[in-house]
Design a protein around this motif. Structure first.
Motif, PDB file in Angstrom:
ATOM      1  N   CYS A 178       0.811   3.173  -2.161  1.00  0.00           N
ATOM      2  CA  CYS A 178      -0.272   3.589  -1.274  1.00  0.00           C
ATOM      3  C   CYS A 178       0.247   3.723   0.156  1.00  0.00           C
ATOM      4  CB  CYS A 178      -1.417   2.592  -1.319  1.00  0.00           C
ATOM      5  SG  CYS A 178      -2.776   3.078  -0.251  1.00  0.00           S
ATOM      6  N   LYS A 179       0.184   4.940   0.689  1.00  0.00           N
ATOM      7  CA  LYS A 179       0.652   5.200   2.050  1.00  0.00           C
ATOM      8  C   LYS A 179      -0.471   5.040   3.066  1.00  0.00           C
ATOM      9  CE  LYS A 179       2.453   8.810   5.046  1.00  0.00           C
ATOM     10  NZ  LYS A 179       2.762  10.228   5.193  1.00  0.00           N
ATOM     11  N   LYS A 180      -1.655   5.539   2.733  1.00  0.00           N
ATOM     12  CA  LYS A 180      -2.741   5.585   3.706  1.00  0.00           C
ATOM     13  C   LYS A 180      -4.082   5.569   2.981  1.00  0.00           C
ATOM     14  CE  LYS A 180      -4.188   8.572   7.527  1.00  0.00           C
ATOM     15  NZ  LYS A 180      -3.903   9.805   8.249  1.00  0.00           N
ATOM     16  N   VAL A 181      -5.069   4.893   3.562  1.00  0.00           N
ATOM     17  CA  VAL A 181      -6.421   4.869   3.004  1.00  0.00           C
ATOM     18  C   VAL A 181      -7.416   4.820   4.156  1.00  0.00           C
ATOM     19  CG1 VAL A 181      -6.459   2.348   2.726  1.00  0.00           C
ATOM     20  CG2 VAL A 181      -7.972   3.758   1.347  1.00  0.00           C
ATOM     21  N   SER A 182      -8.511   5.554   4.010  1.00  0.00           N
ATOM     22  CA  SER A 182      -9.548   5.483   5.033  1.00  0.00           C
ATOM     23  C   SER A 182     -10.506   4.356   4.686  1.00  0.00           C
ATOM     24  CB  SER A 182     -10.304   6.813   5.145  1.00  0.00           C
ATOM     25  OG  SER A 182     -10.956   7.128   3.936  1.00  0.00           O
ATOM     26  N   ARG A 183     -10.963   3.645   5.707  1.00  0.00           N
ATOM     27  CA  ARG A 183     -11.945   2.591   5.463  1.00  0.00           C
ATOM     28  C   ARG A 183     -13.302   3.230   5.213  1.00  0.00           C
ATOM     29  NH1 ARG A 183     -10.710  -2.364   9.474  1.00  0.00           N
ATOM     30  NH2 ARG A 183     -12.722  -1.741  10.255  1.00  0.00           N
ATOM     31  N   PRO A 184     -14.179   2.530   4.496  1.00  0.00           N
ATOM     32  CA  PRO A 184     -15.474   3.108   4.139  1.00  0.00           C
ATOM     33  C   PRO A 184     -16.337   3.466   5.352  1.00  0.00           C
ATOM     34  CG  PRO A 184     -15.012   1.184   2.803  1.00  0.00           C
ATOM     35  CD  PRO A 184     -13.966   1.228   3.867  1.00  0.00           C
TER      36      PRO A 184
ATOM     37  N   ASP B 240     -17.282   9.470   0.950  1.00  0.00           N
ATOM     38  CA  ASP B 240     -16.056   9.402   0.156  1.00  0.00           C
ATOM     39  C   ASP B 240     -14.918   8.859   1.021  1.00  0.00           C
ATOM     40  OD1 ASP B 240     -17.584  10.617  -1.780  1.00  0.00           O
ATOM     41  OD2 ASP B 240     -16.748  12.610  -1.429  1.00  0.00           O
ATOM     42  N   ILE B 241     -13.970   8.198   0.373  1.00  0.00           N
ATOM     43  CA  ILE B 241     -12.776   7.747   1.087  1.00  0.00           C
ATOM     44  C   ILE B 241     -11.597   8.603   0.649  1.00  0.00           C
ATOM     45  CG2 ILE B 241     -13.592   5.386   1.400  1.00  0.00           C
ATOM     46  CD1 ILE B 241     -11.711   4.515  -0.830  1.00  0.00           C
ATOM     47  N   THR B 242     -10.610   8.710   1.526  1.00  0.00           N
ATOM     48  CA  THR B 242      -9.400   9.453   1.196  1.00  0.00           C
ATOM     49  C   THR B 242      -8.240   8.475   1.064  1.00  0.00           C
ATOM     50  OG1 THR B 242      -8.977   9.860   3.539  1.00  0.00           O
ATOM     51  CG2 THR B 242     -10.156  11.561   2.341  1.00  0.00           C
TER      52      THR B 242
END
Length: 162
Positions: free
Chosen positions: A35-41, A67-69
């Motif tokens: 996992c490189k990057k995730v957006s918070r809700p 939605d999250i990316t």
């Protein structure tokens, strides 16, 4: 009688901000280290407008979790594309065209935000998550940039725990 100021309000309070690169995302079937990057809700509650004679009243509307990316690296071993496609196959089988049951394709995701010494300071529990879209990245002879997979994940709701 005069209001006194508390010592804690007068003196400097130590401040440690949360940093973007301190997190762990756990999804069943996908290794955390890719996992490189995730957006918070994000939540949007909208509004309802009530008209009454010559005035308007505003009330909170229905709440919707956006939605999250998620951006994943696609290593050779273990293959990120294969892990994502295994999740996709639980909701839709490309060869037969069959769709799966939500009990099988909806997963729970945990996003842990870490403190400066690696302790978990925040936990986003995302419930009923499923892949809305998956882009498996570009291939290009002119660069040595790692291949990335971009996911858009829809959810039922989430909870923040400390």
């Amino acid at each position: 009688m005069a209001n006194l100021i508390e010592n804690s309000e007068m003196f400097y309070t130590p401040f440690e901000p949360k940093v973007q690169n301190r997190f762990i995302m756990q999804i069943d079937g996908i290794p955390s280290f890719i996992c490189k990057k995730v957006s918070r809700p994000t939540i949007d509650c909208g509004e309802v407008l009530l008209e009454h004679i010559n005035i308007q009243r505003k009330l909170k509307g229905k709440c919707k979790w956006s939605d999250i990316t998620v951006t994943l690296y696609d290593p050779i071993v273990p293959s990120g594309a294969q892990a994502v496609m295994e999740w996709v196959r639980t909701s839709h089988e490309s060869v037969t065209g069959r769709d799966g049951y939500s009990d099988f394709y909806k997963k729970d995701i945990d996003i842990f935000v870490l403190g400066p010494v690696g302790d978990k300071v925040e936990n986003w529990k995302i419930r009923g998550a499923h892949i809305k879209s998956a882009a498996f990245g570009d291939l290009d002879w002119g660069t040595e940039t790692p291949v990335e997979i971009a996911l858009t994940i829809a959810m039922n709701f989430c909870v923040l725990e400390y």
